[in-house]
Design a protein around this motif. Structure first.
Motif, short mmCIF file in Angstrom:
data_model
loop_
_atom_site.label_atom_id
_atom_site.label_comp_id
_atom_site.label_asym_id
_atom_site.label_seq_id
_atom_site.Cartn_x
_atom_site.Cartn_y
_atom_site.Cartn_z
N HIS A 198 0.85 -1.19 0.00
CA HIS A 198 0.00 0.00 0.00
C HIS A 198 0.89 1.24 0.00
O HIS A 198 2.11 1.16 -0.14
N HIS A 199 0.29 2.41 0.16
CA HIS A 199 1.05 3.67 0.06
C HIS A 199 2.11 3.81 1.14
O HIS A 199 3.03 4.63 1.00
N LEU B 157 -3.10 -9.20 -7.42
CA LEU B 157 -2.34 -8.37 -6.49
C LEU B 157 -2.56 -6.89 -6.77
O LEU B 157 -2.56 -6.45 -7.93
N TYR B 158 -2.76 -6.16 -5.70
CA TYR B 158 -2.77 -4.69 -5.70
C TYR B 158 -1.34 -4.21 -5.48
O TYR B 158 -0.59 -4.80 -4.69
N TYR B 159 -0.97 -3.12 -6.15
CA TYR B 159 0.37 -2.55 -5.95
C TYR B 159 0.26 -1.03 -6.04
O TYR B 159 -0.23 -0.50 -7.04
N SER B 160 0.72 -0.35 -5.00
CA SER B 160 0.75 1.12 -5.02
C SER B 160 2.02 1.59 -5.71
O SER B 160 3.13 1.23 -5.30
N LEU B 161 1.87 2.40 -6.76
CA LEU B 161 3.03 2.91 -7.48
C LEU B 161 3.90 3.78 -6.58
O LEU B 161 5.11 3.62 -6.50
N PRO C 157 0.49 -12.81 -10.93
CA PRO C 157 -0.92 -12.45 -10.66
C PRO C 157 -1.71 -12.33 -11.95
O PRO C 157 -1.20 -11.86 -12.97
N GLU C 158 -2.96 -12.77 -11.90
CA GLU C 158 -3.84 -12.63 -13.06
C GLU C 158 -4.65 -11.35 -13.02
O GLU C 158 -5.31 -11.00 -14.01
N VAL C 159 -4.63 -10.66 -11.89
CA VAL C 159 -5.12 -9.28 -11.80
C VAL C 159 -3.97 -8.45 -11.26
O VAL C 159 -3.38 -8.81 -10.23
N LEU C 160 -3.62 -7.39 -11.95
CA LEU C 160 -2.62 -6.44 -11.44
C LEU C 160 -3.34 -5.11 -11.23
O LEU C 160 -3.66 -4.41 -12.18
N TRP C 161 -3.61 -4.82 -9.97
CA TRP C 161 -4.46 -3.70 -9.57
C TRP C 161 -3.56 -2.54 -9.14
O TRP C 161 -3.14 -2.44 -8.00
N SER C 162 -3.25 -1.68 -10.10
CA SER C 162 -2.38 -0.54 -9.82
C SER C 162 -3.14 0.57 -9.12
O SER C 162 -4.35 0.74 -9.31
N ASP C 163 -2.42 1.36 -8.30
CA ASP C 163 -3.06 2.46 -7.57
C ASP C 163 -1.97 3.44 -7.15
O ASP C 163 -0.78 3.14 -7.18
N GLY C 164 -2.38 4.63 -6.76
CA GLY C 164 -1.46 5.57 -6.13
C GLY C 164 -0.45 6.18 -7.07
O GLY C 164 0.74 5.88 -7.00
N ASP C 165 -0.92 7.08 -7.98
CA ASP C 165 0.03 7.71 -8.89
C ASP C 165 0.77 8.88 -8.25
O ASP C 165 1.74 9.40 -8.83
N THR D 110 -5.64 -5.74 -16.12
CA THR D 110 -5.17 -4.58 -15.38
C THR D 110 -6.29 -3.55 -15.31
O THR D 110 -7.25 -3.60 -16.07
N ASN D 111 -6.10 -2.60 -14.39
CA ASN D 111 -7.09 -1.55 -14.25
C ASN D 111 -6.61 -0.26 -14.91
O ASN D 111 -5.77 -0.30 -15.82
N ASP D 112 -7.10 0.87 -14.46
CA ASP D 112 -6.89 2.15 -15.15
C ASP D 112 -6.11 3.17 -14.32
O ASP D 112 -6.19 4.36 -14.59
N ARG D 113 -5.34 2.73 -13.33
CA ARG D 113 -4.66 3.66 -12.43
C ARG D 113 -3.15 3.59 -12.66
O ARG D 113 -2.40 3.07 -11.83
N TRP D 114 -2.70 4.14 -13.80
CA TRP D 114 -1.30 4.03 -14.20
C TRP D 114 -0.63 5.40 -14.32
O TRP D 114 0.42 5.51 -14.94
#
Length: 467
Positions: free
Chosen positions: A135-136, A179-183, A222-230, A259-263
């Motif tokens: 997380h952040h 997996l979620y990953y905060s950039l 991971p089959e979902v890579l959930w990006s967050d925190g730009d 993947t999601n839209d938080r890049w």
């Protein structure tokens, strides 16, 4: 003849520079299908499993689970914004020289039983799970080579949490592992230095974020890579398009990963695999692009809160409604829980997950692998939502309130005499119906006592051959 890999890899360049540059063109037969541009990346079809899955579980777990007060943003609210209730909490409960880093050894996970987690997740009816790998706050739930002494192998649990959950999910459940990953990281000195340069410098992504993200994907697939925190930085600072081109072209999960839209700043609801648009996004109408409603059972926090009241949690009726609305409008529901510092899933979260699974055992046919119908909800009777399976000529009418009259009017479908059949899921017998002019049908529901009800929090009618 050179192999594709050798033809495309300039061996003299340093590894970290390679992470920032697109691979050079190789022989025509080795050409990658996706270029590191949004135009190319956005054209990638979403792997079919994701739309079929409809329902996933989000897990927010980290050092923030130790104070477990207010929010998973505890560190930021306490140290950066200095919100009074967080400052007072620390003053009342910890010595004056206590630092956020001092919470890490207390993040013990001593009751973390990954097989029990897997059992609960399987019982929920979810088809994928997404764990906060970082997380952040920057603390990684695996022994990251790029997060020295601030990871779950060096501090706290002294365990590879990501690996344990990955193995259990893949061996004991039918869920896809994500997996979620905060950039960014709130207080990482290299990120703060880059930020002070208006992101002209890229020290943080080059030395920390990019190599760590490659490590995460290669190691755990991971089959979902959930990006967050730009962190307010644009996608070119994060080198997002080059990373995604590698993910889609060469990574071990290139064929199945979503993947999601938080890049990067400006990407959300515009670029990426599926759209999240905002936390708790639930538009209530059909969208032209696949989307996900990420929401949390605790209305006010993603991480576990010791100070939550019973009224702070969504009821199962409210959660079923969220699922039904979301799926009817073409979305997936990603429903969040927050485990405790010692690794237990609290009884309220476990109950909600098992209740959702009980509901889906009866009504999953109207949720999984469905498509939006021509109408998402009924225009006459409130709290009725539609899904469909066109190949089977099926429309599902999911109604959240059982009518006292025993008759349910559906204003959208038009029945065909001699062809249309109506069944209540979990009941099975054909139900009587009559047409209404100009549109709609009146369905006579079965007279059932409460114990005879197929479920308690919403019901689904399967309508065959309606128009």
């Amino acid at each position: 003849m050179l192999s594709c890999e050798l033809a495309r890899t300039p061996l003299a360049l340093p590894l970290l520079l390679l992470l920032l540059l697109p691979p050079p063109p190789g022989p025509a037969s080795c050409a990658a299908p996706y270029d590191p541009t949004w135009e190319s990346l956005d054209a990638r079809p979403l792997p079919a499993w994701f739309d079929q899955a409809k329902f996933g579980i989000f897990i927010h777990w980290g050092v923030f689970s130790v104070p477990s007060f207010g929010s998973e943003w505890f560190w930021w609210y306490w140290q950066k914004e200095k919100r009074p209730k967080f400052v007072k909490f620390m003053k009342d409960n910890y010595p004056p020289d206590f630092k956020y880093e001092d919470f890490a050894p207390l993040f013990t996970a001593k009751f973390f039983n990954v097989n029990q987690w897997a059992d609960i997740l399987q019982a929920s009816g979810a088809k994928y799970v997404v764990l906060t790998s970082k997380h952040h706050e920057g603390f990684t739930l695996w022994g990251s080579e790029y997060s020295w002494n601030w990871n779950a192998m060096d501090e706290g649990p002294k365990r590879d949490i990501v690996k344990e959950l990955e193995v259990a999910i893949r061996n004991k459940t039918d869920l896809h592992f994500g997996l979620y990953y905060s950039l960014f990281e709130w207080f990482h000195p290299l990120f703060l230095e880059d930020e002070s340069s208006s992101f002209r410098k890229q020290k943080f992504p080059i030395s920390k974020m990019l190599p760590e993200l490659y490590e995460l994907v290669k190691k755990y697939q991971p089959e979902v890579l959930w990006s967050d925190g730009d962190g307010g930085a644009p996608d070119n600072y994060w080198n997002s398009t080059n990373f995604l081109a590698w993910l889609y072209n060469e990574s071990p999960v290139r064929d199945t990963v979503v993947t999601n839209d938080r890049w990067g700043a400006g990407c959300i609801c515009k670029h990426g695999g599926y759209y999240t648009c905002s936390d708790r996004y639930n538009p209530g109408h059909l969208l032209p692009h696949k989307w996900e409603n990420c929401m949390t059972i605790d209305k006010f926090s993603w991480g576990y809160r010791r100070n939550a009241d019973i009224g702070d949690y969504f009821t199962i009726e409210e959660l079923v409604k969220q699922l039904v609305q979301t799926v009817a409008c073409g979305g997936n529901l990603l429903m969040n829980i927050g485990p405790t510092l010692d690794g237990t899933i609290s009884a309220i979260f476990e109950e909600r997950l098992r209740q959702m699974g009980t509901w889906l055992k009866v009504n999953g046919e109207a949720i999984y692998e469905t498509h939006p119908w021509r109408s998402q909800n009924d225009s006459v009777t409130p709290d009725v939502w539609y899904t469909s399976k066109p190949k089977e000529k099926l429309v599902y009418a999911i109604f959240l309130k059982w009518p006292a009259s025993g008759h349910l009017f559906l204003g959208q479908p038009r029945g065909i005499l001699g062809e249309t059949e109506v069944k209540l899921l979990g009941h099975g017998k054909q139900l009587n119906w009559i047409s209404s002019k100009p549109d709609g049908i009146m369905v006579e529901l079965p007279q059932l006592s409460f114990p005879q009800m197929p479920c308690n929090w919403g019901w689904a009618l399967a309508l065959t051959n309606v128009i």
